[in-house]
Design an enzyme around this catalytic site. Structure first.
Site, PDB file in Angstrom:
ATOM      1  N   ASP A 241      60.693  -0.086  30.444  1.00  0.00           N
ATOM      2  CA  ASP A 241      59.574  -0.832  29.850  1.00  0.00           C
ATOM      3  C   ASP A 241      59.827  -1.187  28.390  1.00  0.00           C
ATOM      4  O   ASP A 241      60.766  -0.701  27.774  1.00  0.00           O
ATOM      5  CB  ASP A 241      58.267  -0.028  29.997  1.00  0.00           C
ATOM      6  CG  ASP A 241      58.429   1.442  29.615  1.00  0.00           C
ATOM      7  OD1 ASP A 241      59.430   1.776  28.972  1.00  0.00           O
ATOM      8  OD2 ASP A 241      57.551   2.245  29.959  1.00  0.00           O
TER       9      ASP A 241
ATOM     10  N   HIS B  73      50.933   8.158  34.316  1.00  0.00           N
ATOM     11  CA  HIS B  73      51.691   6.892  34.411  1.00  0.00           C
ATOM     12  C   HIS B  73      53.193   7.154  34.426  1.00  0.00           C
ATOM     13  O   HIS B  73      53.678   8.139  33.886  1.00  0.00           O
ATOM     14  CB  HIS B  73      51.278   5.878  33.341  1.00  0.00           C
ATOM     15  CG  HIS B  73      51.712   6.146  31.941  1.00  0.00           C
ATOM     16  ND1 HIS B  73      50.862   6.045  30.871  1.00  0.00           N
ATOM     17  CD2 HIS B  73      52.912   6.481  31.416  1.00  0.00           C
ATOM     18  CE1 HIS B  73      51.513   6.296  29.757  1.00  0.00           C
ATOM     19  NE2 HIS B  73      52.766   6.571  30.063  1.00  0.00           N
TER      20      HIS B  73
HETATM   21  C1  GLP Z   1      55.366   6.160  27.285  1.00  0.00           C
HETATM   22  C2  GLP Z   1      56.450   5.559  28.182  1.00  0.00           C
HETATM   23  C3  GLP Z   1      56.667   6.382  29.427  1.00  0.00           C
HETATM   24  C4  GLP Z   1      56.774   7.848  29.076  1.00  0.00           C
HETATM   25  C5  GLP Z   1      55.498   8.302  28.442  1.00  0.00           C
HETATM   26  C6  GLP Z   1      55.455   9.772  28.114  1.00  0.00           C
HETATM   27  O1  GLP Z   1      54.097   5.738  27.621  1.00  0.00           O
HETATM   28  N1  GLP Z   1      56.175   4.230  28.554  1.00  0.00           N
HETATM   29  O2  GLP Z   1      57.834   5.915  30.088  1.00  0.00           O
HETATM   30  O3  GLP Z   1      57.032   8.598  30.228  1.00  0.00           O
HETATM   31  O4  GLP Z   1      55.347   7.553  27.237  1.00  0.00           O
HETATM   32  O5  GLP Z   1      55.930  10.010  26.828  1.00  0.00           O
HETATM   33  P1  GLP Z   1      56.336  11.405  26.261  1.00  0.00           P
HETATM   34  O6  GLP Z   1      57.626  11.764  26.900  1.00  0.00           O
HETATM   35  O7  GLP Z   1      56.475  11.169  24.802  1.00  0.00           O
HETATM   36  O8  GLP Z   1      55.243  12.364  26.603  1.00  0.00           O
END
Ligand code: GLP
Length: 246
Positions: free
Chosen positions: A67, A138
């Protein structure tokens, strides 16, 4: 689902790097699906270390990132382009032509989504897809919904995602409101999936992912229908699971 619970973030990151490394060693022209967020940071550090030690060669590897935010430039330090360059690509011998990240500044975003999806298919599909998970379940930026969005698409980010991602921005007003994300269809077409989660704030969502119902309100739950998923978590994220800590 293969679930591995490690005591610490460092150990889970080493395990994740080992799985990706094994993929690249077994198939030097692997197509890797890559993720951003804070969780894969240690995994990328592990891969860089293996490259620097002369164990891994990324010359023939192709990557597709999940993304990118809409409306911010590649050079912006909050863009996912910047994150990937900074934490992985500039530190390994990947060929720049083999790096793919959605372009959130494309004039025609719909066209960009369709072209991205086509490019993944034309490359032969993803061998190993790395995923994090949002607090709301998500994956990529596939937000809770009433259906599982299959195709690469533009998504309006939910308030909870904007809030969660605000920690990377000077203030929450600066967090982009939309993003391009690979859909759950492209993710599910990947031959193997590796999902990472770390920290107590992910414990509830990980528990739901493993034991709850498969439903679009928890996008990650669709992974239960995939036949080759490994989940690597630390003991805090795994607090709600019955599995043993390694
Ligand atoms: C963002 C990304 C995701 C990721 C999520 C969790 O929203 N688009 O791909 O999994 O953050 O982030 P973190 O690993 O910082 O908790």
């Amino acid at each position: 689902m293969n679930i591995l619970i490690y005591e610490t973030y460092e150990k889970m990151s080493q395990a994740a790097a080992a799985i990706i490394a094994a993929q690249v060693l077994a198939k030097p022209d692997s197509i890797l699906g890559l993720a951003t967020g804070s969780t894969p940071f240690g995994t990328y550090t592990g891969l860089v270390k293996l490259y620097k030690e002369g164990i891994l060669d990324f010359k023939r590897v192709k990557t597709f990132n999940l993304d990118e935010y809409v409306g911010i430039d590649k050079s912006d330090d909050q863009s996912y382009h910047f994150f990937m360059m900074e934490n992985l690509f500039s530190k390994i011998n990947i060929n720049a032509r083999n790096i793919n990240i959605p372009n959130g500044l494309a004039n025609d975003l719909e066209k960009e989504c369709a072209a991205y999806e086509k490019k993944i298919d034309a490359a032969g599909g993803i061998d190993l897809q790395l995923l994090g998970i949002g607090n709301n379940g998500h994956i990529g930026f596939n937000e809770p919904d009433v259906h599982f969005p299959a195709a690469t698409h533009i998504v309006e980010l939910s308030e909870s995602t904007i809030e969660a991602n605000a920690r990377f921005f000077p203030d929450s007003g600066k967090v982009p409101r939309s993003a391009i994300t690979m859909g759950t269809g492209a993710i599910m077409k990947s031959r193997r999936i590796l999902l990472l989660a770390s920290g107590g704030q992910k414990a509830d969502v990980v528990k739901e992912l493993v034991y709850g119902e498969v439903r679009p309100q928890l996008p990650a739950s669709i992974l239960r229908f995939h036949n080759d998923v490994t989940i690597i978590i630390d003991s805090e994220a795994g607090a709600g699971l019955h599995g043993k800590v390694i």
